[in-house]
Design a protein around this motif. Structure first.
Motif, PDB file in Angstrom:
ATOM      1  N   ALA A 280       0.834  -1.209   0.000  1.00 31.70           N
ATOM      2  CA  ALA A 280       0.000   0.000   0.000  1.00 31.70           C
ATOM      3  C   ALA A 280       0.867   1.256   0.000  1.00 31.70           C
ATOM      4  N   ARG A 305      -6.287   1.926  -0.908  1.00 30.98           N
ATOM      5  CA  ARG A 305      -7.384   1.935   0.071  1.00 30.98           C
ATOM      6  C   ARG A 305      -7.860   0.514   0.365  1.00 30.98           C
ATOM      7  N   TYR A 308      -5.429  -1.141   2.694  1.00 29.75           N
ATOM      8  CA  TYR A 308      -5.558  -0.690   4.080  1.00 29.75           C
ATOM      9  C   TYR A 308      -6.798  -1.301   4.737  1.00 29.75           C
ATOM     10  N   TYR A 322      -5.089   2.049  10.556  1.00 27.94           N
ATOM     11  CA  TYR A 322      -5.198   1.771   9.134  1.00 27.94           C
ATOM     12  C   TYR A 322      -6.349   2.557   8.497  1.00 27.94           C
ATOM     13  N   GLY A 326      -5.815   5.107   5.354  1.00 34.76           N
ATOM     14  CA  GLY A 326      -6.542   4.944   4.107  1.00 34.76           C
ATOM     15  C   GLY A 326      -7.409   6.127   3.746  1.00 34.76           C
TER      16      GLY A 326
END
Length: 328
Positions: A280, A305, A308, A322, A326
Protein backbone atom coordinates in the motif's frame (compact mmCIF):
# COMPACT_ATOMS: atom_id res chain seq x y z
CA UNK A 1 8.64 -27.36 36.61
CA UNK A 2 7.04 -30.53 35.29
CA UNK A 3 8.65 -33.78 36.38
CA UNK A 4 10.53 -32.21 39.31
CA UNK A 5 9.43 -33.24 42.76
CA UNK A 6 8.77 -30.26 45.01
CA UNK A 7 10.06 -30.38 48.54
CA UNK A 8 8.23 -28.46 51.21
CA UNK A 9 10.41 -26.65 53.74
CA UNK A 10 9.84 -27.33 57.38
CA UNK A 11 8.96 -24.26 59.48
CA UNK A 12 12.48 -24.38 60.95
CA UNK A 13 14.12 -24.50 57.50
CA UNK A 14 11.89 -21.71 56.18
CA UNK A 15 12.83 -19.51 59.14
CA UNK A 16 16.53 -20.26 58.66
CA UNK A 17 16.23 -19.31 54.98
CA UNK A 18 14.44 -16.07 55.89
CA UNK A 19 17.11 -15.12 58.40
CA UNK A 20 19.87 -15.86 55.89
CA UNK A 21 18.25 -13.66 53.26
CA UNK A 22 17.67 -10.93 55.84
CA UNK A 23 21.33 -11.10 56.79
CA UNK A 24 22.34 -10.66 53.15
CA UNK A 25 20.06 -7.64 52.77
CA UNK A 26 21.40 -6.07 55.95
CA UNK A 27 24.97 -6.68 54.77
CA UNK A 28 24.25 -5.09 51.41
CA UNK A 29 22.60 -2.04 52.95
CA UNK A 30 25.49 -1.57 55.37
CA UNK A 31 28.02 -1.75 52.53
CA UNK A 32 25.97 0.64 50.41
CA UNK A 33 25.80 3.13 53.29
CA UNK A 34 29.55 2.91 53.85
CA UNK A 35 30.42 3.44 50.18
CA UNK A 36 28.02 6.37 49.79
CA UNK A 37 29.45 7.93 52.96
CA UNK A 38 32.96 7.61 51.50
CA UNK A 39 31.66 9.28 48.34
CA UNK A 40 30.11 12.19 50.25
CA UNK A 41 33.31 12.71 52.26
CA UNK A 42 35.50 12.34 49.14
CA UNK A 43 37.43 9.40 50.60
CA UNK A 44 39.37 8.71 47.39
CA UNK A 45 41.68 5.83 48.27
CA UNK A 46 42.64 2.29 47.26
CA UNK A 47 40.53 1.09 50.18
CA UNK A 48 37.49 2.92 48.83
CA UNK A 49 38.18 1.43 45.41
CA UNK A 50 38.00 -2.04 46.95
CA UNK A 51 34.71 -1.15 48.62
CA UNK A 52 33.21 -0.09 45.30
CA UNK A 53 34.28 -3.43 43.83
CA UNK A 54 32.51 -5.28 46.62
CA UNK A 55 29.33 -3.25 46.12
CA UNK A 56 29.37 -3.54 42.34
CA UNK A 57 29.82 -7.30 42.65
CA UNK A 58 26.41 -7.28 44.32
CA UNK A 59 24.81 -4.61 42.15
CA UNK A 60 26.62 -3.73 38.89
CA UNK A 61 23.68 -1.51 37.83
CA UNK A 62 24.45 1.03 40.58
CA UNK A 63 25.63 3.85 38.28
CA UNK A 64 26.43 6.22 41.17
CA UNK A 65 29.09 3.79 42.35
CA UNK A 66 30.61 3.59 38.87
CA UNK A 67 30.92 7.38 38.93
CA UNK A 68 32.56 7.24 42.35
CA UNK A 69 34.95 4.53 41.15
CA UNK A 70 36.11 6.74 38.29
CA UNK A 71 36.62 9.66 40.69
CA UNK A 72 38.85 7.45 42.82
CA UNK A 73 40.91 6.25 39.86
CA UNK A 74 41.34 9.79 38.51
CA UNK A 75 42.63 10.90 41.91
CA UNK A 76 45.11 7.98 42.07
CA UNK A 77 46.52 8.17 38.54
CA UNK A 78 48.74 11.30 38.90
CA UNK A 79 50.91 9.51 41.48
CA UNK A 80 51.25 6.34 39.40
CA UNK A 81 53.51 5.37 36.51
CA UNK A 82 51.93 4.74 33.08
CA UNK A 83 52.42 1.01 33.65
CA UNK A 84 50.60 1.18 36.98
CA UNK A 85 47.76 3.16 35.43
CA UNK A 86 47.46 0.53 32.71
CA UNK A 87 47.41 -2.18 35.37
CA UNK A 88 44.45 -0.50 37.08
CA UNK A 89 42.61 -0.03 33.81
CA UNK A 90 43.27 -3.62 32.78
CA UNK A 91 41.86 -4.82 36.09
CA UNK A 92 38.72 -2.77 35.52
CA UNK A 93 38.34 -4.16 32.01
CA UNK A 94 38.53 -7.68 33.45
CA UNK A 95 36.02 -6.70 36.13
CA UNK A 96 33.50 -5.36 33.63
CA UNK A 97 34.01 -8.40 31.41
CA UNK A 98 32.91 -10.64 34.25
CA UNK A 99 29.87 -8.44 34.85
CA UNK A 100 28.91 -8.35 31.16
CA UNK A 101 28.81 -12.12 31.00
CA UNK A 102 25.89 -11.97 33.46
CA UNK A 103 24.49 -8.51 32.67
CA UNK A 104 25.19 -7.91 28.94
CA UNK A 105 22.65 -5.09 28.60
CA UNK A 106 23.59 -2.75 31.44
CA UNK A 107 24.57 0.66 30.08
CA UNK A 108 26.82 1.60 33.00
CA UNK A 109 29.13 -1.39 32.51
CA UNK A 110 29.64 -0.59 28.82
CA UNK A 111 30.17 3.09 29.66
CA UNK A 112 32.87 2.24 32.19
CA UNK A 113 34.71 0.17 29.59
CA UNK A 114 34.70 3.18 27.27
CA UNK A 115 36.12 5.34 30.02
CA UNK A 116 38.88 2.80 30.72
CA UNK A 117 39.91 2.67 27.08
CA UNK A 118 39.84 6.44 26.70
CA UNK A 119 42.01 6.75 29.82
CA UNK A 120 44.87 4.56 28.57
CA UNK A 121 48.00 6.76 28.83
CA UNK A 122 50.51 7.36 26.08
CA UNK A 123 52.70 4.28 25.95
CA UNK A 124 56.43 3.92 25.53
CA UNK A 125 57.84 3.78 22.00
CA UNK A 126 55.16 3.05 19.40
CA UNK A 127 52.08 4.68 20.94
CA UNK A 128 49.78 3.55 18.13
CA UNK A 129 50.77 -0.08 18.64
CA UNK A 130 50.38 0.34 22.41
CA UNK A 131 46.77 1.47 22.10
CA UNK A 132 46.01 -0.86 19.21
CA UNK A 133 46.45 -3.83 21.54
CA UNK A 134 43.72 -2.53 23.83
CA UNK A 135 41.28 -1.79 21.04
CA UNK A 136 41.87 -5.10 19.26
CA UNK A 137 41.16 -6.83 22.56
CA UNK A 138 37.86 -4.97 22.74
CA UNK A 139 36.96 -5.99 19.22
CA UNK A 140 37.53 -9.66 20.09
CA UNK A 141 35.43 -9.30 23.24
CA UNK A 142 32.46 -7.69 21.48
CA UNK A 143 32.56 -10.32 18.74
CA UNK A 144 32.32 -13.02 21.42
CA UNK A 145 29.40 -11.14 22.96
CA UNK A 146 27.66 -11.04 19.58
CA UNK A 147 28.37 -14.71 19.02
CA UNK A 148 26.51 -15.36 22.28
CA UNK A 149 23.65 -12.96 21.44
CA UNK A 150 23.76 -11.62 17.90
CA UNK A 151 20.89 -9.20 18.57
CA UNK A 152 22.34 -7.44 21.63
CA UNK A 153 22.04 -3.82 20.46
CA UNK A 154 24.34 -2.64 23.30
CA UNK A 155 27.09 -4.82 21.88
CA UNK A 156 26.41 -3.57 18.34
CA UNK A 157 26.62 0.05 19.48
CA UNK A 158 29.84 -0.74 21.31
CA UNK A 159 31.25 -2.48 18.24
CA UNK A 160 30.70 0.68 16.17
CA UNK A 161 32.40 2.68 18.91
CA UNK A 162 35.41 0.35 18.94
CA UNK A 163 35.73 0.31 15.16
CA UNK A 164 35.64 4.10 15.06
CA UNK A 165 38.31 4.29 17.79
CA UNK A 166 40.87 1.87 16.33
CA UNK A 167 44.19 3.69 15.82
CA UNK A 168 44.52 1.84 12.52
CA UNK A 169 41.14 1.78 10.76
CA UNK A 170 39.86 -1.48 9.32
CA UNK A 171 38.44 -1.56 5.80
CA UNK A 172 34.69 -0.95 5.83
CA UNK A 173 34.35 -3.92 3.49
CA UNK A 174 35.28 -6.11 6.48
CA UNK A 175 32.22 -4.80 8.33
CA UNK A 176 30.02 -5.48 5.32
CA UNK A 177 31.14 -9.11 5.39
CA UNK A 178 30.64 -9.30 9.15
CA UNK A 179 27.09 -7.94 9.08
CA UNK A 180 26.19 -10.16 6.15
CA UNK A 181 27.32 -13.21 8.08
CA UNK A 182 25.19 -12.23 11.07
CA UNK A 183 22.19 -11.48 8.86
CA UNK A 184 22.43 -14.72 6.93
CA UNK A 185 22.55 -16.68 10.17
CA UNK A 186 19.44 -14.86 11.44
CA UNK A 187 17.44 -12.59 9.15
CA UNK A 188 15.59 -11.04 12.11
CA UNK A 189 18.77 -9.40 13.43
CA UNK A 190 17.62 -5.77 13.34
CA UNK A 191 20.89 -4.47 14.80
CA UNK A 192 22.92 -6.11 12.03
CA UNK A 193 20.67 -4.58 9.37
CA UNK A 194 20.96 -1.18 11.06
CA UNK A 195 24.74 -1.46 11.24
CA UNK A 196 24.76 -2.32 7.55
CA UNK A 197 22.99 0.96 6.70
CA UNK A 198 25.62 2.91 8.66
CA UNK A 199 28.44 1.04 6.96
CA UNK A 200 27.09 1.57 3.46
CA UNK A 201 26.58 5.29 4.08
CA UNK A 202 30.15 5.57 5.38
CA UNK A 203 31.52 3.76 2.33
CA UNK A 204 29.61 5.98 -0.09
CA UNK A 205 30.67 9.13 1.72
CA UNK A 206 34.33 8.19 2.15
CA UNK A 207 34.77 6.97 -1.40
CA UNK A 208 32.64 9.59 -3.10
CA UNK A 209 30.65 6.80 -4.73
CA UNK A 210 28.85 7.72 -7.94
CA UNK A 211 25.08 7.56 -8.18
CA UNK A 212 25.35 4.70 -10.67
CA UNK A 213 27.53 2.65 -8.30
CA UNK A 214 25.23 3.36 -5.35
CA UNK A 215 22.34 2.04 -7.41
CA UNK A 216 24.32 -1.07 -8.36
CA UNK A 217 25.14 -1.72 -4.71
CA UNK A 218 21.51 -1.20 -3.71
CA UNK A 219 20.39 -3.71 -6.32
CA UNK A 220 22.70 -6.27 -4.68
CA UNK A 221 21.25 -5.36 -1.30
CA UNK A 222 17.72 -5.85 -2.63
CA UNK A 223 18.68 -9.42 -3.45
CA UNK A 224 19.89 -9.99 0.13
CA UNK A 225 16.87 -8.43 1.83
CA UNK A 226 14.43 -10.16 -0.52
CA UNK A 227 15.74 -13.49 0.80
CA UNK A 228 14.88 -12.29 4.30
CA UNK A 229 11.39 -11.13 3.32
CA UNK A 230 10.52 -14.42 1.66
CA UNK A 231 12.01 -16.43 4.53
CA UNK A 232 9.99 -14.61 7.20
CA UNK A 233 7.60 -11.97 5.83
CA UNK A 234 6.25 -11.41 9.33
CA UNK A 235 9.55 -10.12 10.69
CA UNK A 236 9.89 -6.33 10.82
CA UNK A 237 13.70 -6.14 10.54
CA UNK A 238 13.97 -6.92 6.86
CA UNK A 239 11.07 -4.61 5.95
CA UNK A 240 12.72 -1.67 7.70
CA UNK A 241 15.95 -2.24 5.79
CA UNK A 242 13.93 -2.63 2.60
CA UNK A 243 12.31 0.77 3.17
CA UNK A 244 15.72 2.32 3.77
CA UNK A 245 16.98 0.90 0.49
CA UNK A 246 14.08 2.28 -1.51
CA UNK A 247 14.21 5.68 0.16
CA UNK A 248 11.81 8.58 -0.21
CA UNK A 249 12.59 9.38 -3.85
CA UNK A 250 13.45 6.17 -5.67
CA UNK A 251 13.91 5.92 -9.44
CA UNK A 252 10.59 5.09 -11.09
CA UNK A 253 11.80 1.81 -12.61
CA UNK A 254 13.16 0.65 -9.25
CA UNK A 255 9.88 1.44 -7.52
CA UNK A 256 7.84 -0.38 -10.19
CA UNK A 257 10.15 -3.38 -9.99
CA UNK A 258 9.92 -3.62 -6.23
CA UNK A 259 6.14 -3.20 -6.21
CA UNK A 260 5.92 -6.20 -8.51
CA UNK A 261 8.21 -8.16 -6.19
CA UNK A 262 5.99 -7.31 -3.22
CA UNK A 263 2.91 -8.33 -5.22
CA UNK A 264 4.52 -11.73 -5.82
CA UNK A 265 5.15 -12.11 -2.10
CA UNK A 266 1.61 -10.96 -1.27
CA UNK A 267 0.18 -13.68 -3.49
CA UNK A 268 2.20 -16.25 -1.54
CA UNK A 269 1.59 -14.65 1.89
CA UNK A 270 -1.83 -12.91 1.74
CA UNK A 271 -2.02 -12.50 5.52
CA UNK A 272 1.38 -10.84 6.03
CA UNK A 273 0.62 -7.42 7.51
CA UNK A 274 4.11 -6.10 6.71
CA UNK A 275 3.77 -7.18 3.11
CA UNK A 276 0.33 -5.56 2.73
CA UNK A 277 1.48 -2.40 4.47
CA UNK A 278 4.54 -2.13 2.21
CA UNK A 279 2.50 -2.73 -0.92
CA UNK A 280 0.00 0.00 0.00
CA UNK A 281 2.79 2.41 0.94
CA UNK A 282 4.72 1.98 -2.30
CA UNK A 283 1.63 2.05 -4.52
CA UNK A 284 0.77 5.43 -2.99
CA UNK A 285 4.36 6.57 -3.51
CA UNK A 286 4.14 5.49 -7.16
CA UNK A 287 0.85 7.37 -7.55
CA UNK A 288 2.59 10.55 -6.41
CA UNK A 289 5.67 10.32 -8.64
CA UNK A 290 4.24 8.66 -11.75
CA UNK A 291 3.29 11.29 -14.34
CA UNK A 292 1.25 8.92 -16.53
CA UNK A 293 -1.99 10.71 -15.76
CA UNK A 294 -4.77 11.31 -13.22
CA UNK A 295 -6.73 8.20 -14.16
CA UNK A 296 -3.84 5.86 -13.45
CA UNK A 297 -3.11 7.68 -10.19
CA UNK A 298 -6.76 7.29 -9.13
CA UNK A 299 -6.67 3.54 -9.82
CA UNK A 300 -3.52 3.15 -7.70
CA UNK A 301 -5.02 5.11 -4.81
CA UNK A 302 -8.13 2.93 -4.89
CA UNK A 303 -5.95 -0.16 -4.69
CA UNK A 304 -4.07 1.28 -1.72
CA UNK A 305 -7.38 1.94 0.07
CA UNK A 306 -8.43 -1.66 -0.47
CA UNK A 307 -5.12 -2.84 0.96
CA UNK A 308 -5.56 -0.69 4.08
CA UNK A 309 -9.04 -2.13 4.53
CA UNK A 310 -7.49 -5.57 4.22
CA UNK A 311 -5.06 -4.62 6.98
CA UNK A 312 -7.98 -3.79 9.26
CA UNK A 313 -8.96 -7.47 9.10
CA UNK A 314 -5.44 -8.90 9.20
CA UNK A 315 -4.24 -6.69 12.07
CA UNK A 316 -7.38 -5.65 14.01
CA UNK A 317 -5.40 -4.27 16.96
CA UNK A 318 -4.34 -1.37 14.72
CA UNK A 319 -7.65 -1.00 12.88
CA UNK A 320 -8.09 2.69 13.66
CA UNK A 321 -4.57 3.46 12.47
CA UNK A 322 -5.20 1.77 9.13
CA UNK A 323 -8.51 3.60 8.74
CA UNK A 324 -6.64 6.87 9.15
CA UNK A 325 -3.91 5.80 6.73
CA UNK A 326 -6.54 4.94 4.11
CA UNK A 327 -8.10 8.41 4.25
CA UNK A 328 -6.73 11.22 2.09
Amino acid sequence: MHGIKRTRLTPQAAEAKRLKELSKIEGYLALEDEVLTRKRTKHLSEESLGKTTALLDLNPEFYTIWNFRRDILVSLFPSLSPEEVVSHLTSDLRLTTSYLLVHPKVYWIWNHRKWCLESVPVGPGDTVKWKEEFWQGELKLVEKMLDADARNFHAWDYRRYVLASLPVQRPLSDEMRYTQGKIESNFSNFSAWHCRTKTLLAIWENEGTSEAQVRKTKDQEFELVTQALWTDPGDQSGWLYYRWLIGAEPPLDVLEREIQNIRDLYEAEPDSKWCINALAHYILLLARIDSSGADKSSVMKDEARRLYRRLEDVDPDRRERYKEMGEW
